[in-house]
Design a protein around this motif. Structure first.
Motif, PDB file in Angstrom:
ATOM      1  N   MET A   1       0.843  -1.193   0.000  1.00 57.18           N
ATOM      2  CA  MET A   1       0.000   0.000   0.000  1.00 57.18           C
ATOM      3  C   MET A   1       0.881   1.247   0.000  1.00 57.18           C
ATOM      4  N   ASN A   2       0.576   2.210  -0.834  1.00 59.06           N
ATOM      5  CA  ASN A   2       1.428   3.391  -0.971  1.00 59.06           C
ATOM      6  C   ASN A   2       1.150   4.472   0.062  1.00 59.06           C
ATOM      7  N   ALA A   3       0.002   4.406   0.743  1.00 60.17           N
ATOM      8  CA  ALA A   3      -0.346   5.389   1.760  1.00 60.17           C
ATOM      9  C   ALA A   3       0.246   4.975   3.112  1.00 60.17           C
ATOM     10  N   HIS A   4       0.175   5.910   4.083  1.00 59.00           N
ATOM     11  CA  HIS A   4       0.668   5.604   5.430  1.00 59.00           C
ATOM     12  C   HIS A   4      -0.403   5.967   6.445  1.00 59.00           C
ATOM     13  N   SER A   5      -0.867   4.997   7.217  1.00 52.17           N
ATOM     14  CA  SER A   5      -1.884   5.220   8.238  1.00 52.17           C
ATOM     15  C   SER A   5      -1.229   5.374   9.609  1.00 52.17           C
ATOM     16  N   PHE A   6      -1.813   6.229  10.433  1.00 56.78           N
ATOM     17  CA  PHE A   6      -1.261   6.501  11.752  1.00 56.78           C
ATOM     18  C   PHE A   6      -2.387   6.954  12.671  1.00 56.78           C
ATOM     19  N   THR A   7      -2.115   6.919  13.970  1.00 51.75           N
ATOM     20  CA  THR A   7      -3.106   7.335  14.960  1.00 51.75           C
ATOM     21  C   THR A   7      -2.802   8.759  15.414  1.00 51.75           C
ATOM     22  N   PHE A   8      -3.842   9.589  15.413  1.00 51.28           N
ATOM     23  CA  PHE A   8      -3.727  10.971  15.878  1.00 51.28           C
ATOM     24  C   PHE A   8      -4.880  11.206  16.829  1.00 51.28           C
ATOM     25  N   GLY A   9      -4.541  11.455  18.112  1.00 50.02           N
ATOM     26  CA  GLY A   9      -5.606  11.459  19.105  1.00 50.02           C
ATOM     27  C   GLY A   9      -6.175  10.053  19.197  1.00 50.02           C
ATOM     28  N   GLU A  10      -7.482   9.946  19.084  1.00 44.06           N
ATOM     29  CA  GLU A  10      -8.130   8.634  19.118  1.00 44.06           C
ATOM     30  C   GLU A  10      -8.500   8.148  17.724  1.00 44.06           C
ATOM     31  N   HIS A  11      -8.026   8.828  16.716  1.00 41.31           N
ATOM     32  CA  HIS A  11      -8.506   8.571  15.365  1.00 41.31           C
ATOM     33  C   HIS A  11      -7.420   8.000  14.462  1.00 41.31           C
ATOM     34  N   ARG A  12      -7.838   7.143  13.542  1.00 41.20           N
ATOM     35  CA  ARG A  12      -6.949   6.565  12.548  1.00 41.20           C
ATOM     36  C   ARG A  12      -7.033   7.403  11.280  1.00 41.20           C
ATOM     37  N   LEU A  13      -5.923   8.006  10.913  1.00 47.61           N
ATOM     38  CA  LEU A  13      -5.841   8.851   9.728  1.00 47.61           C
ATOM     39  C   LEU A  13      -4.869   8.237   8.728  1.00 47.61           C
ATOM     40  N   THR A  14      -5.003   8.630   7.472  1.00 41.46           N
ATOM     41  CA  THR A  14      -4.131   8.098   6.430  1.00 41.46           C
ATOM     42  C   THR A  14      -3.557   9.234   5.600  1.00 41.46           C
ATOM     43  N   ALA A  15      -2.233   9.281   5.519  1.00 45.84           N
ATOM     44  CA  ALA A  15      -1.538  10.239   4.657  1.00 45.84           C
ATOM     45  C   ALA A  15      -1.408   9.615   3.271  1.00 45.84           C
ATOM     46  N   LEU A  16      -2.027  10.234   2.286  1.00 42.15           N
ATOM     47  CA  LEU A  16      -1.949   9.726   0.923  1.00 42.15           C
ATOM     48  C   LEU A  16      -0.672  10.232   0.254  1.00 42.15           C
ATOM     49  N   PRO A  17      -0.129   9.490  -0.709  1.00 47.82           N
ATOM     50  CA  PRO A  17       1.110   9.908  -1.375  1.00 47.82           C
ATOM     51  C   PRO A  17       0.999  11.265  -2.070  1.00 47.82           C
TER      52      PRO A  17
END
Length: 232
Positions: free
Chosen positions: A1-17
């Motif tokens: 997968m080319n994106a990167h998912s991470f946790t910020f606060g209580e939420h799962r976010l994804t940084a797209l390329p």
């Protein structure tokens, strides 16, 4: 997968390329600093003529991200246009593209320092947006769990070539890269950016693949940068 998912606060976010941020639980796509119409603004104010294709390129990238994620909401974090007159300079084709992207979804324009939101276009115009304990605004403040833009951060991995636009984040703050085609950048190690973070800082580099790396302090004194200050 080319994106990167991470946790910020209580939420799962994804940084797209591409430099867009995807919040899957809210079906929200967030982009910052489109700076549409920059070539028009430069020509109008200085007479310098740049190839007038940055709006097409930026909207094409946004069209792709919207097609992939199919968001219910698109949130533009400010400086969507390079100035107020740039919003009025959209070609008929670009205006049609933007209108088609807005159709069937909520579209939020946040105020930037270059524009207060394109008032003649559809969507909702806000100074900040809050959801799930997260605060979205254009320029970083002292708010906890804040997502902002404005600084156009870039970072280079040692020995890996030129700096890339990047997301910058620690446990309390997330700064998005500039999404627009004709946008410069501020080094992630510049004091203007480092003083905004209190802990270890992670850069998520954009490009073909989103790459997550720790930001190492610069061993060199900061050089003058045209994006330093409050007006990238």
């Amino acid at each position: 997968m080319n994106a990167h998912s991470f946790t910020f606060g209580e939420h799962r976010l994804t940084a797209l390329p591409s430099g867009a941020l995807w919040w899957a639980d809210r079906q929200l796509l967030c982009v910052s600093d489109l700076h549409l119409g920059k070539s028009d603004r430069i020509a109008r104010r200085s007479g310098v003529m740049l190839p007038p294709y940055e709006t097409q390129e930026t909207l094409a990238k946004l069209s792709h991200d919207i097609a992939v994620t199919d968001p219910k909401t698109v949130l533009c974090l400010g400086d969507s246009f390079d100035d107020l007159m740039a919003a009025d300079s959209l070609s008929d084709a670009d205006d049609t593209t933007l209108t088609s992207l807005q159709a069937g979804r909520q579209w939020l324009w946040l105020e930037g320092n270059h524009d207060p939101g394109p008032l003649a276009l559809g969507g909702t115009h806000l100074s900040i947006h809050q959801d799930g304990g997260l605060t979205f605004r254009h320029i970083a403040s002292d708010t906890q769990l804040e997502i902002s833009g404005h600084y156009h951060p870039k970072y280079a991995i040692l020995g890996a070539g030129n700096a890339r636009p990047c997301f910058l984040t620690d446990a309390k703050r997330l700064i998005l890269p500039a999404y627009g085609a004709y946008t410069g950048g501020l080094r992630a190690t510049d004091p203007v950016l480092t003083r905004l973070f209190s802990g270890s800082v992670i850069a998520i580099l954009t490009g073909h693949r989103a790459i997550c790396v720790p930001v190492k302090p610069s061993a060199h004194p900061a050089r003058p940068n045209r994006l330093r200050g409050s007006r990238p």
